[in-house]
Design a protein around this motif. Sequence first.
Motif: not given
Ligand SMILES: [Mg+2]
Length: 265
Positions: A162-164, A189-196
């Motif tokens: 993830g992005d995090g 890299l799975e950029n889903n805009q949030y880490a937690y």
């Molecule tokens: Mg994320």
Amino acid sequence: MATKTARAEGPEETAAASEHLSPGDRVALLRYMLLMRGLEERAMNLYRQGKVPGSFYDGYGQEAVSVGAAFAISAEDRLCILHRDLGAHLIKGVSPTRILSQYMGRRDGITNGRDGNVHFGDHKLGCVGMVSMLPDMMLVATGMAMAFKMRGERRCAITWFGDGSTSRGDFHEAMNWAAVQQLPVIFVLENNQYAYSTPLDQQFAVDPIERAAGYGFPGVKVDGNDAEAMFEATRQARERALAGDGPTLIEAVTMRMHGHAAMTT
Ligand SMILES: [Mg+2]
Ligand SMILES: Cc1ncc(C[n+]2csc(CCOP(=O)(O)OP(=O)(O)O)c2C)c(N)n1
């Protein structure tokens, strides 16, 4: 001076539609995405009924990232799959029944009842069970790619993260070593805009795709909601890997549609 590009405004670059997919392949891509969505919805219901122990994480809306990429991966390759990438397990041939058994902690699940929704992988199908420390699967994939290269084998490793993860030291170590050794590894890299609950602009000042160039290998930014684009970017990255040209970073821009983990109510 660093460019402030952390807040993704949509992909800047998308791989072209693939000439390497037949109409039947496109139907299969859709089928796997629907299967992943349906299975996770069913599992979420079971979780809310108290039948899935532990936590529950899903890839609702992110199906194209795992399905599209895994579709470009061959039987001899190895996959380090993360918590929102159920589609990759399905493409490698894990049955929906075994997945549900896994989530419910049953003995006919992949880990024979020893874990739940996250840490599993059928190694006979090329899937490596997830390491919880993020993003250590990048290092596992890099290590496997190094073994393939040392043994002169024509195969590659792929990992999602993830992005995090991009703010962790392990990310940089994996990227650097893969580049120095020109290893056959694909970083998705799975950029889903949030880490937690942390948004992108509080994670990094520069879009992580730009870091690939910093380590000396290509990075491609893809619409992560487009399974065909994901397939084509991964197919090209695999070709590079097998040709001895080293790693590729693929940034799949998508959106986390649910919370970090499921709620029980
Ligand atoms: Mg994320
Ligand atoms: C080193 C480490 N720190 C914290 C965690 C706890 N943790 C699990 S998932 C997660 C969020 C990860 O965000 P991201 O990498 O963007 O992946 P996403 O959940 O968005 O797919 C965190 C902090 C962990 N697993 N490993």
